[in-house]
Design an enzyme around this catalytic site. Structure first.
Site, PDB file in Angstrom:
ATOM      1  N   ASN A 123      -4.742  -0.649   8.290  1.00 57.09           N
ATOM      2  CA  ASN A 123      -4.903  -0.803   6.850  1.00 57.09           C
ATOM      3  C   ASN A 123      -3.725  -1.549   6.248  1.00 57.09           C
ATOM      4  O   ASN A 123      -3.831  -2.144   5.186  1.00 57.09           O
ATOM      5  CB  ASN A 123      -5.033   0.572   6.193  1.00 57.09           C
ATOM      6  CG  ASN A 123      -6.371   1.184   6.516  1.00 57.09           C
ATOM      7  OD1 ASN A 123      -7.388   0.523   6.453  1.00 57.09           O
ATOM      8  ND2 ASN A 123      -6.365   2.457   6.892  1.00 57.09           N
ATOM      9  N   ASP A 155       1.257  10.595   8.401  1.00 51.40           N
ATOM     10  CA  ASP A 155       0.119   9.912   9.043  1.00 51.40           C
ATOM     11  C   ASP A 155       0.229  10.009  10.567  1.00 51.40           C
ATOM     12  O   ASP A 155      -0.017   9.039  11.280  1.00 51.40           O
ATOM     13  CB  ASP A 155       0.075   8.446   8.581  1.00 51.40           C
ATOM     14  CG  ASP A 155      -1.321   7.829   8.711  1.00 51.40           C
ATOM     15  OD1 ASP A 155      -2.283   8.583   8.976  1.00 51.40           O
ATOM     16  OD2 ASP A 155      -1.440   6.606   8.535  1.00 51.40           O
TER      17      ASP A 155
END
Ligand code: ATP
Ligand code: MG
Length: 348
Positions: free
Chosen positions: A72, A184
């Site tokens: 991303n 993350d």
């Protein structure tokens, strides 16, 4: 904060020659689902941040070898320094608004403030002619734990998983001691080299806790690995502990290495945000099968407590028998044996 994920889509205006497709995920990679982006939420407009660059490198000093991955945040290339021949990973990041600039500045700051063999090393930050930023990173020649799992097509043996978990815990210990939460942790953000070292990478949504009074309950990171209190702080958080959220993500990651698929969904089920949220918040935490050792099962249970205050800390987990009771040399050797064919394939 979910807007961050939406805005991290790469624009692809890197000035290096664009490569042909050559992702390192391996042939099975396409069979895995990518987890959906987080739902959009409003965010306050933040002031633009200056992204500090280091003057010693220029983009033209490097030639592209191949694409290592897409995320991303941007595209990651394997590159070679034209004069020295040294090989690096180059992660390109597009700063298309002030929020994104802040995010990149934070990723750079965190990479610069860490100094551990358990965290990816950043050799430099290079501005691109189109106004983007490129991070010059140490190259991890065996790819990520996600791509390793895909290429292998088999779960990892328990002894090897104990060694992997130990290394990631040491990385988290380094970060948490500097008041950095990763936010993350997942197989795709844990990178491996041929020496069997595992390093924590991708600080795109990480946070330095000392900087803020913000309790840090936020929808950032990959929602599949997010802890229940990040979806529903009132039910599971109490006094929100951002460090404990990293432990949940580690527990899911370790479990995935054992099961060979994402633990909260049956193999092959296509994930959507609502299904994931229900599985994380309303389902029972996943457990290991009876065939796993009692130490391993207990370790997973300590990580995957739905109430964050009941989860063990990184320091406690490092002393857990699943980690401390194993022969480190043996587990590291087994892991190196597993990765050696993959490292040759990825690094070449
Ligand atoms: P995402 O948002 O999907 O987590 P991202 O855009 O933030 O990803 P990274 O996670 O940093 O980007 O990198 C994407 C992929 O590129 C990794 O999963 C890995 O396969 C590859 N990669 C990144 N850095 C390196 C490196 N230093 N050495 C080798 N491969 C790398
Ligand atoms: Mg990533």
């Amino acid at each position: 904060m979910a807007v961050i994920r939406e805005r991290r889509l790469p624009k692809g205006n890197l000035t290096l020659d664009l490569p042909g497709q050559d992702p390192t995920g391996g042939p099975d990679c396409r069979q895995r689902f990518s987890f959906p982006p987080l739902p959009l939420q409003p965010v306050a407009t933040l002031p633009a941040a200056a992204i500090p660059t280091s003057g010693e490198h220029r983009l033209s000093d490097f030639e592209k070898i191949k694409v290592l991955g897409h995320g991303n945040g941007g595209t990651v290339y394997q590159v070679r320094h034209r004069r020295t021949g040294s090989v690096y990973a180059l992660k390109t990041l597009t700063a298309d608004d002030s929020l994104r600039r802040r995010q990149i500045a934070r990723e750079v700051e965190i990479l610069r403030s860490t100094d551990s063999s358990t965290v990816i090393h950043c050799h430099g930050v290079i501005p691109t002619p189109s106004g983007d930023t490129a991070l010059l990173l140490e190259f991890m020649d065996a790819g990520s734990l996600e791509s390793l799992l895909n290429r292998r097509g088999l779960p990892f043996p328990e002894l090897a998983i104990a060694g992997i978990a130990r290394q990631v815990l040491l990385g988290l210990s380094h970060l948490h001691s500097r008041q950095i939460v990763h936010r993350d942790i997942k197989p795709g953000n844990l990178l491996v080299n041929a020496a069997g070292e595992i390093k924590i990478a991708d600080f795109g949504v990480s946070k330095i806790m000392r900087r803020s009074l913000d309790p840090c309950v936020s929808y950032v990171g990959t929602c599949a690995y997010m802890s229940p209190e990040r979806f529903d702080p009132d039910s599971y958080g109490g006094n929100y502990d951002a460090y404990a959220a990293d432990v949940w993500s580690l527990g899911l990651t370790v479990l995935e290495l054992h099961l060979g698929h994402f633990p909260l969904l049956p193999p092959g089920q296509r994930p959507d945000w609502a299904t994931l949220m229900c599985a994380i918040c309303f389902g029972e935490p996943p457990e290991l099968p009876e065939t796993a050792s009692s130490d391993f099962r207990d370790f997973i249970r300590r990580c995957l407590q739905k109430e964050s205050s009941k989860r063990w800390s990184v320091a406690q987990l490092l002393a857990h028998p699943f980690i401390a009771g194993r022969d480190k040399e043996e587990s590291d050797l087994l892991f190196r044996e597993i990765i050696s064919p993959v490292a040759v394939a990825v690094g070449s």
